[in-house]
Design a protein around this motif. Structure first.
Motif, PDB file in Angstrom:
ATOM      1  N   MET A 133     -29.393 -24.152  26.525  1.00 12.21           N
ATOM      2  CA  MET A 133     -30.343 -23.388  26.265  1.00 12.21           C
ATOM      3  C   MET A 133     -29.507 -23.084  25.202  1.00 12.21           C
ATOM      4  O   MET A 133     -29.038 -21.402  25.632  1.00 12.21           O
ATOM      5  CB  MET A 133     -31.604 -22.481  26.332  1.00 12.21           C
ATOM      6  CG  MET A 133     -32.356 -21.736  25.901  1.00 12.21           C
ATOM      7  SD  MET A 133     -34.224 -23.111  25.153  1.00 12.21           S
ATOM      8  CE  MET A 133     -34.598 -21.897  24.314  1.00 12.21           C
ATOM      9  N   TYR A 134     -29.796 -22.785  23.528  1.00 14.40           N
ATOM     10  CA  TYR A 134     -29.298 -21.484  22.774  1.00 14.40           C
ATOM     11  C   TYR A 134     -30.014 -20.184  22.627  1.00 14.40           C
ATOM     12  O   TYR A 134     -30.494 -20.078  22.410  1.00 14.40           O
ATOM     13  CB  TYR A 134     -28.862 -22.669  21.717  1.00 14.40           C
ATOM     14  CG  TYR A 134     -28.331 -23.386  21.439  1.00 14.40           C
ATOM     15  CD1 TYR A 134     -26.238 -23.378  21.234  1.00 14.40           C
ATOM     16  CD2 TYR A 134     -28.280 -24.974  22.198  1.00 14.40           C
ATOM     17  CE1 TYR A 134     -25.870 -24.473  21.018  1.00 14.40           C
ATOM     18  CE2 TYR A 134     -27.780 -25.607  22.084  1.00 14.40           C
ATOM     19  CZ  TYR A 134     -26.279 -25.930  21.242  1.00 14.40           C
ATOM     20  OH  TYR A 134     -25.002 -26.703  21.516  1.00 14.40           O
ATOM     21  N   SER A 135     -29.260 -19.693  22.669  1.00 21.78           N
ATOM     22  CA  SER A 135     -29.667 -18.504  21.825  1.00 21.78           C
ATOM     23  C   SER A 135     -29.979 -17.570  20.745  1.00 21.78           C
ATOM     24  O   SER A 135     -29.007 -18.161  20.037  1.00 21.78           O
ATOM     25  CB  SER A 135     -29.168 -16.391  22.880  1.00 21.78           C
ATOM     26  OG  SER A 135     -27.658 -16.569  22.461  1.00 21.78           O
ATOM     27  N   PHE A 136     -30.841 -17.424  20.613  1.00 21.47           N
ATOM     28  CA  PHE A 136     -31.523 -16.946  18.518  1.00 21.47           C
ATOM     29  C   PHE A 136     -31.365 -15.742  18.383  1.00 21.47           C
ATOM     30  O   PHE A 136     -32.418 -15.136  19.204  1.00 21.47           O
ATOM     31  CB  PHE A 136     -32.141 -18.591  18.224  1.00 21.47           C
ATOM     32  CG  PHE A 136     -32.253 -18.091  16.459  1.00 21.47           C
ATOM     33  CD1 PHE A 136     -31.656 -19.098  16.004  1.00 21.47           C
ATOM     34  CD2 PHE A 136     -33.245 -16.840  16.513  1.00 21.47           C
ATOM     35  CE1 PHE A 136     -31.941 -18.451  14.683  1.00 21.47           C
ATOM     36  CE2 PHE A 136     -33.669 -16.627  14.820  1.00 21.47           C
ATOM     37  CZ  PHE A 136     -32.904 -17.547  13.794  1.00 21.47           C
ATOM     38  N   LYS A 137     -30.652 -15.311  16.808  1.00 24.03           N
ATOM     39  CA  LYS A 137     -30.959 -13.145  16.859  1.00 24.03           C
ATOM     40  C   LYS A 137     -30.430 -13.981  15.168  1.00 24.03           C
ATOM     41  O   LYS A 137     -29.131 -14.157  15.137  1.00 24.03           O
ATOM     42  CB  LYS A 137     -30.164 -13.314  17.922  1.00 24.03           C
ATOM     43  CG  LYS A 137     -28.465 -12.842  17.583  1.00 24.03           C
ATOM     44  CD  LYS A 137     -27.809 -11.911  18.367  1.00 24.03           C
ATOM     45  CE  LYS A 137     -26.393 -12.006  18.887  1.00 24.03           C
ATOM     46  NZ  LYS A 137     -25.755 -11.276  19.348  1.00 24.03           N
ATOM     47  N   PHE A 138     -30.928 -12.787  14.674  1.00 23.98           N
ATOM     48  CA  PHE A 138     -30.825 -12.126  13.471  1.00 23.98           C
ATOM     49  C   PHE A 138     -30.179 -11.177  13.261  1.00 23.98           C
ATOM     50  O   PHE A 138     -29.466 -10.363  14.607  1.00 23.98           O
ATOM     51  CB  PHE A 138     -31.550 -12.035  12.914  1.00 23.98           C
ATOM     52  CG  PHE A 138     -32.718 -13.571  12.583  1.00 23.98           C
ATOM     53  CD1 PHE A 138     -32.223 -14.610  10.964  1.00 23.98           C
ATOM     54  CD2 PHE A 138     -34.150 -13.672  12.763  1.00 23.98           C
ATOM     55  CE1 PHE A 138     -33.623 -15.308  10.800  1.00 23.98           C
ATOM     56  CE2 PHE A 138     -34.923 -14.265  11.863  1.00 23.98           C
ATOM     57  CZ  PHE A 138     -34.764 -15.248  11.112  1.00 23.98           C
ATOM     58  N   THR A 139     -28.762 -11.442  12.621  1.00 31.37           N
ATOM     59  CA  THR A 139     -27.490 -10.605  12.288  1.00 31.37           C
ATOM     60  C   THR A 139     -27.893  -9.569  11.720  1.00 31.37           C
ATOM     61  O   THR A 139     -26.692  -8.170  11.029  1.00 31.37           O
ATOM     62  CB  THR A 139     -26.017 -11.023  13.030  1.00 31.37           C
ATOM     63  OG1 THR A 139     -26.146 -11.876  11.861  1.00 31.37           O
ATOM     64  CG2 THR A 139     -26.544 -11.973  14.124  1.00 31.37           C
TER      65      THR A 139
END
Length: 254
Positions: A1-7
């Motif tokens: 599972m890939y983690s996703f976040k806006f930077t």
């Protein structure tokens, strides 16, 4: 599972730009500045030696965002942009430069290297699509397009061949080796760009790849000129193509 976040996030001239990461893969999402209504998504693949924010990518994104109200996302391909090069990347690039300096054909090297990159990039594109469809402004039930020329085609053809969520795609300017068999699995509408005087990809090779797609609706766009001389107006044509198949009218600003 890939983690996703806006930077990071910025906006200008009606377009919001949000950098993100999916696992350790950097990407960018461009969206309309006004409103949070759901809108179609177009995934793009950049060319070899380029990166997610190359002017070709940001320029095409602006046409789609301001002209159609779409969301547009690009991730850096393996060994490109903000991603480190592996020893394999360095060896293939050195071999490409050697062949170029010696006047030898570049095609076999590019085909081999791009096939390797595609194997790495396909799960990353699937993870990116999974994550973006979790966003309320995109959602999991809307149409999705794919747009990639050159290396973007090398990655995009196998990705689209195995991804039922893609509704329509724009490809072009690549060799048929490796890709032709995968193109036979693609039945969605296709627009395909070919340069008639391409010094690397022969007319016969370009036509062979176009012919391999199993799509009932596919359009071949041929222009005179060399490999890097694809006319800019083909981007306008691609925007109209996506507007037709993803369900949004093109405004005058596009």
């Amino acid at each position: 599972m890939y983690s996703f976040k806006f930077t990071s996030e910025s906006s200008s001239n009606g377009m919001v730009e949000r950098d993100f990461t999916v696992g350790d893969v950097p990407g960018v999402l461009w969206s309309p500045e006004s409103g949070a209504d759901r809108a179609p998504l177009v995934l793009m693949g950049h060319g070899g030696g380029n990166h997610k924010k190359h002017p070709a990518m940001s320029g095409r994104a602006r046409l789609l965002v301001t002209g159609c109200g779409f969301h547009v996302a690009v991730i850096d391909a393996p060994g490109h942009g903000d991603r480190p090069r592996s020893a394999h990347d360095e060896a293939e690039i050195a071999e490409l430069f050697r062949a170029r300096a010696a006047g030898e054909p570049e095609g076999p090297i590019v085909v081999r290297y791009n096939a390797h990159l595609a194997e790495l990039a396909m799960p990353e594109y699937r993870a990116t699509l999974d994550a973006l469809q979790e966003l309320p402004e995109i959602g999991g039930d809307g149409p999705v397009g794919y747009w990639g020329i050159n290396m973007g085609t090398a990655i995009g053809v196998p990705f689209v061949a195995g991804e039922p969520r893609i509704t329509a795609a724009v490809f072009g300017q690549h060799w048929p080796e490796v890709l032709a068999e995968q193109a036979k699995r693609i039945t969605i509408p296709i627009e395909f760009d070919l340069q008639w005087d391409d010094e690397h990809i022969s007319r016969e090779e370009g036509l062979a790849l176009f012919d391999a797609f199993a799509s009932k609706e596919k359009s071949l766009h041929v222009n005179s000129g060399r490999h890097k001389e694809l006319p800019r107006f083909e981007a306008d044509s691609a925007v109209r193509f996506f507007a037709r198949h993803l369900g949004r009218a093109v405004t005058a600003s596009a």
